[in-house]
Design a protein around this motif. Sequence first.
Motif, PDB file in Angstrom:
ATOM      1  N   UNK A 629       0.831  -1.204   0.000  1.00  0.00           N
ATOM      2  CA  UNK A 629       0.000   0.000   0.000  1.00  0.00           C
ATOM      3  C   UNK A 629       0.869   1.260   0.000  1.00  0.00           C
ATOM      4  N   UNK A 630       1.931   1.236   0.788  1.00  0.00           N
ATOM      5  CA  UNK A 630       2.838   2.385   0.805  1.00  0.00           C
ATOM      6  C   UNK A 630       3.490   2.592  -0.558  1.00  0.00           C
ATOM      7  N   UNK A 631       3.865   1.483  -1.195  1.00  0.00           N
ATOM      8  CA  UNK A 631       4.559   1.561  -2.486  1.00  0.00           C
ATOM      9  C   UNK A 631       3.642   2.152  -3.563  1.00  0.00           C
ATOM     10  N   UNK A 632       2.436   1.604  -3.692  1.00  0.00           N
ATOM     11  CA  UNK A 632       1.549   2.100  -4.748  1.00  0.00           C
ATOM     12  C   UNK A 632       1.030   3.499  -4.412  1.00  0.00           C
ATOM     13  N   UNK A 633       0.946   3.814  -3.112  1.00  0.00           N
ATOM     14  CA  UNK A 633       0.550   5.172  -2.733  1.00  0.00           C
ATOM     15  C   UNK A 633       1.590   6.180  -3.161  1.00  0.00           C
ATOM     16  N   UNK A 640      -5.449   1.095  -5.876  1.00  0.00           N
ATOM     17  CA  UNK A 640      -4.760  -0.062  -5.316  1.00  0.00           C
ATOM     18  C   UNK A 640      -4.380   0.199  -3.851  1.00  0.00           C
ATOM     19  N   UNK A 641      -3.921   1.405  -3.590  1.00  0.00           N
ATOM     20  CA  UNK A 641      -3.481   1.743  -2.233  1.00  0.00           C
ATOM     21  C   UNK A 641      -4.605   1.551  -1.225  1.00  0.00           C
ATOM     22  N   UNK A 642      -5.812   2.014  -1.570  1.00  0.00           N
ATOM     23  CA  UNK A 642      -6.956   1.885  -0.661  1.00  0.00           C
ATOM     24  C   UNK A 642      -7.267   0.423  -0.380  1.00  0.00           C
ATOM     25  N   UNK A 643      -7.238  -0.421  -1.427  1.00  0.00           N
ATOM     26  CA  UNK A 643      -7.563  -1.835  -1.229  1.00  0.00           C
ATOM     27  C   UNK A 643      -6.487  -2.549  -0.427  1.00  0.00           C
ATOM     28  N   UNK A 644      -5.211  -2.229  -0.685  1.00  0.00           N
ATOM     29  CA  UNK A 644      -4.135  -2.884   0.069  1.00  0.00           C
ATOM     30  C   UNK A 644      -4.209  -2.520   1.547  1.00  0.00           C
ATOM     31  N   UNK A 645      -4.485  -1.253   1.847  1.00  0.00           N
ATOM     32  CA  UNK A 645      -4.606  -0.860   3.251  1.00  0.00           C
ATOM     33  C   UNK A 645      -5.816  -1.538   3.915  1.00  0.00           C
ATOM     34  N   UNK A 668      -4.524   2.455  11.921  1.00  0.00           N
ATOM     35  CA  UNK A 668      -3.813   3.239  10.911  1.00  0.00           C
ATOM     36  C   UNK A 668      -4.140   2.761   9.504  1.00  0.00           C
ATOM     37  N   UNK A 669      -4.278   1.447   9.319  1.00  0.00           N
ATOM     38  CA  UNK A 669      -4.597   0.917   7.990  1.00  0.00           C
ATOM     39  C   UNK A 669      -5.964   1.401   7.525  1.00  0.00           C
ATOM     40  N   UNK A 670      -6.953   1.385   8.438  1.00  0.00           N
ATOM     41  CA  UNK A 670      -8.289   1.849   8.073  1.00  0.00           C
ATOM     42  C   UNK A 670      -8.280   3.329   7.696  1.00  0.00           C
ATOM     43  N   UNK A 671      -7.567   4.138   8.476  1.00  0.00           N
ATOM     44  CA  UNK A 671      -7.510   5.572   8.198  1.00  0.00           C
ATOM     45  C   UNK A 671      -6.815   5.837   6.871  1.00  0.00           C
ATOM     46  N   UNK A 672      -5.691   5.140   6.643  1.00  0.00           N
ATOM     47  CA  UNK A 672      -4.941   5.345   5.407  1.00  0.00           C
ATOM     48  C   UNK A 672      -5.727   4.866   4.186  1.00  0.00           C
ATOM     49  N   UNK A 673      -6.542   3.824   4.357  1.00  0.00           N
ATOM     50  CA  UNK A 673      -7.359   3.342   3.246  1.00  0.00           C
ATOM     51  C   UNK A 673      -8.354   4.412   2.806  1.00  0.00           C
ATOM     52  N   UNK A 674      -8.998   5.058   3.770  1.00  0.00           N
ATOM     53  CA  UNK A 674      -9.951   6.117   3.427  1.00  0.00           C
ATOM     54  C   UNK A 674      -9.220   7.321   2.822  1.00  0.00           C
ATOM     55  N   UNK A 675      -8.038   7.625   3.344  1.00  0.00           N
ATOM     56  CA  UNK A 675      -7.250   8.722   2.755  1.00  0.00           C
ATOM     57  C   UNK A 675      -6.946   8.440   1.292  1.00  0.00           C
ATOM     58  N   UNK A 676      -6.605   7.191   0.988  1.00  0.00           N
ATOM     59  CA  UNK A 676      -6.326   6.822  -0.400  1.00  0.00           C
ATOM     60  C   UNK A 676      -7.576   6.943  -1.264  1.00  0.00           C
ATOM     61  N   UNK A 677      -8.732   6.583  -0.710  1.00  0.00           N
ATOM     62  CA  UNK A 677      -9.990   6.729  -1.453  1.00  0.00           C
ATOM     63  C   UNK A 677     -10.234   8.197  -1.815  1.00  0.00           C
ATOM     64  N   UNK A 678      -9.975   9.083  -0.851  1.00  0.00           N
ATOM     65  CA  UNK A 678     -10.200  10.512  -1.109  1.00  0.00           C
ATOM     66  C   UNK A 678      -9.191  11.058  -2.116  1.00  0.00           C
ATOM     67  N   UNK A 679      -7.959  10.574  -2.053  1.00  0.00           N
ATOM     68  CA  UNK A 679      -6.958  11.001  -3.032  1.00  0.00           C
ATOM     69  C   UNK A 679      -7.336  10.517  -4.430  1.00  0.00           C
ATOM     70  N   UNK A 680      -7.845   9.276  -4.514  1.00  0.00           N
ATOM     71  CA  UNK A 680      -8.254   8.744  -5.815  1.00  0.00           C
ATOM     72  C   UNK A 680      -9.408   9.562  -6.391  1.00  0.00           C
ATOM     73  N   UNK A 681     -10.335   9.964  -5.511  1.00  0.00           N
ATOM     74  CA  UNK A 681     -11.454  10.790  -5.951  1.00  0.00           C
ATOM     75  C   UNK A 681     -10.954  12.117  -6.521  1.00  0.00           C
ATOM     76  N   UNK A 682      -9.996  12.736  -5.821  1.00  0.00           N
ATOM     77  CA  UNK A 682      -9.468  14.019  -6.280  1.00  0.00           C
ATOM     78  C   UNK A 682      -8.672  13.861  -7.573  1.00  0.00           C
ATOM     79  N   UNK A 683      -7.892  12.774  -7.670  1.00  0.00           N
ATOM     80  CA  UNK A 683      -7.049  12.571  -8.845  1.00  0.00           C
ATOM     81  C   UNK A 683      -7.886  12.256 -10.082  1.00  0.00           C
TER      82      UNK A 683
END
Length: 940
Positions: A629-633, A640-645, A668-683
């Motif tokens: 998750x860290x790598x793909x993030x 991918x990052x959201x699913x791995x977290x 931390x994994x749950x929080x980071x997964x949602x952060x990745x979801x929000x980043x994907x939405x913005x991207x």
Amino acid sequence: MKISELSPEYRQPPPHAGLLSDLNRVVAEAEAFDTSESSPEKLAADLRRILTNLASAASSGLNGAFRLKVWNLSFRLWNACVDRANHKSPPRDPDAAFAEAEIRQAAPELLLVAGLPDGIPSATAKAASLFHRTGLVWLDLGRADLASACFEKATPLVSAANTEEDRDVLLDLNLARARAASSAGKQALAVALLSRSKPLAAASPEGIKNLANEYLLIGKAALATKPPDPALDASSLLTEALDLCEKATAAPSCATPTTPRSTPATPNLQAIKDQCLRFLAAERLDANDYEGTLRCISVSRASLGLGEEHPSIGFMAMKAYIGSGNLAEAERELDGLMANTEAPDCVCLSAAELYLARAGLDVAFKVLVALAARCRAGAAAAAVRVLKKVVEVAGSGTSHARAIAELVSDERVVALFDGPANTHERPTMHTLLWNCGTEHFHAKNYEIAADLIERSMLYVSRDEESRSCRANCFRVLCLCHIALQHLDRAQEFITEAEKFKILLQKKEEEDAIKLMKTMVGYVDFNPLVLNLSIHEALACKSPCVAVASLTFLLGLYSAGKPMPVTEAVVLRNLITLLLRDPGSEAEILKYSRRARLRITELGVEAFSGKGTVGLRELNWFAVSTWNMALKVGKEEKYEYCAEFFELSAEFFRLSNGEDDANRLLVCQSLIMSVSAMLHAEELNKSPLSDSDLKKGIEMLSRAGKLLPLTLPSAPVSSDQLEDIDFSFLHTINLYLLLSRLDTSAHPKQLQLVKSFAASKACTPGHLLRLGEIASQGTQPNMQVAEFLLKASITSALASHSPNYVVISAALRKLVCLAGLQDFSASTSDAAYDVFQQAYQILVGLRDGEYPFEEGKWLAATAWNKSNLAVRLGQRSLAQKWMKMGLDLARHFESMKQYISEMEEYFENFQKVSGKEPDVCSQKDGAPSTGMSDSLSQPVL
């Protein structure tokens, strides 16, 4: 005679009587440290104020009697500081230690400001000595800058060196300045100060000794840091120190003993000489000048030192002899080092490693036995280090491998590892021999491999936990003996295996995969063949074939066939191989999902194994998905990052969910997964679906329940996440998700931020950031924004060192927020209250503490707000805003250019407005008089 009858000049108090009284009071408080309630910080502040007042009084001239009283009080203060230091243990609080040093420095500062009174012998030397001792205190506190300032104030007082006492103090000051300059990294200045001290030190052997010691200290620093300036050569500095020692020894006062038992050189001087020679030897050894090193060591050993030889002497002598190729002398030095009771075990061990690296395997047994006798407490650890060096030196030769096998199987060596104290060393030794054996196994040296593996079993205990390790050893031994005895195998598998290997060697990988698929279809197919094919594929550097073999092996698990290893092992190996291939995120995610699915279907123990083995397998999947998750993030592949977290959170929960560290990682994994979801939405510029929104809120709700349980825990040791505040990240993510809902979620948002503001993890910067978010977007929550910005200011002001950058930004946002909530901006007090709060904050601040641009913005905005009120004829409101702008501007030095014009306009406005009615006081329908024609208001 009555007092009233005295002439006026006799009734006047002596000049500056109040200043003396104030100083006397503070000194008395410093002396009464047992009973006084004044803190060191308050005493230091009082003394700073008194020094300022005394400097002002000194500018108009002080009489001799006043100076004498100040000197008397100054020495009382110094003695009080000495008593405070002797009575109290060193303060743990750095601020308190700093304040105590400030109190101490006030004593010489008082002498300096008051000037030299008549009748005090050696007054300049006394004042300079107090500055010198104060500077040493600052050096002990690590403040080389303040120490240098003290020394520099004292130096001019005794620079003339008129008396012997002045010269002694000046020498001490030069040496102390050199030490402070060296601590600050200014080595060139330090050397210059030492050179300047030579004429002063020549007067006494003690002075020469002190100067030699400073040359030694700076030479050691130069040896450690190796500065690029050739003038700061460690060798020349150490040689200078050694020459000074010789001069001190040859001085008449040292050459003639004062008593029958006295010695020409003091023990301290001899210690300096020994250190100079030792560090000179180290410098020569570092330059690969082995002859020079041995000469220094010879002189050191020939000198009449009072103590035993320092262990480093023997160590350097051995290294020098090894470097010059004299192994016989090196061995003698090593024996001497082993016999030296003062030598630490680690030094003996390092020497043995160096000697073995050059002498080779022939002397390994002798060295190992000597170390075992020398390092009784850590003999096993020493043996492991020596054998690692032996293996490193020996290489992979057959004869060397046999010698290693003989060495490790000696009874005396094996006995070193007995006992419960060596539970860590035994597995390390086994691993060392196992790695050697497997290296020969892969090279098809089966006889040597079997010998080494068998010897490794001498270091495997026979308890229950070591059964799997022993089983591995027996399995490899069986394979070795089978290979050596050429036992018959199943003919069809041998034939197929040969074909398979030929295809691999010819790099016909697709044909090899087809052949393997055919073999799997045999009725009597043995899954172990797939294991062998995987090893062969990896040996032939065909990872794609190994991946295909592992995939076929997974198919056998799905069919429900009994298998020799757990499915977790196969998936782990498959994912490990895929990790080598860049761009394989989709495949890794696919098999990670399969692992999670199979755990649900089979249960944890059936999938990964029982006990600690099963937990280790689960932990591997958890860490693997986390790292992925860290790598793909980092690569901005946020889907991918959201699913791995998310998978990582599940694996950590299953491995040991009740453990504090695992709770933290799940959270931390749950929080980071949602952060990745929000980043994907913005991207991707695509809003979250309702299902994703619901899932994100649910994940953060789970994390919110775990968060209070994890706050005392240490953060995860990851470079990428070490600066993340997960409590803040949880709050901001949940707030953003709630903002996707309608305004009915506003109360939940307010409850969320209030809960966060009450937590220990909250900072003023966090509150400001949340307040900015709350005031933006298509559905801003003004109530939440106002609460957060006010809380940010309150929190920042309550801190020990208020952050005025945060405070100024929050005030600006509050002003803008008040403007949004009240479009008239004329009769509302909301905006004015914010400016009033800003003014209260500014009062008492030093110039530069509050950001100038923000201060200018506040003053200009308040002043310009009066413009609308002037146009509307609201004179009292206009005056209110003008006065606020003017009051704010007066607190900034850089706004002086505007103040005179503002004051002039404000006075004229007051005169004019006094003749006109205020529109706010007129009755409805009454005419109003505008002032836009009579006055032109400057706009900032």
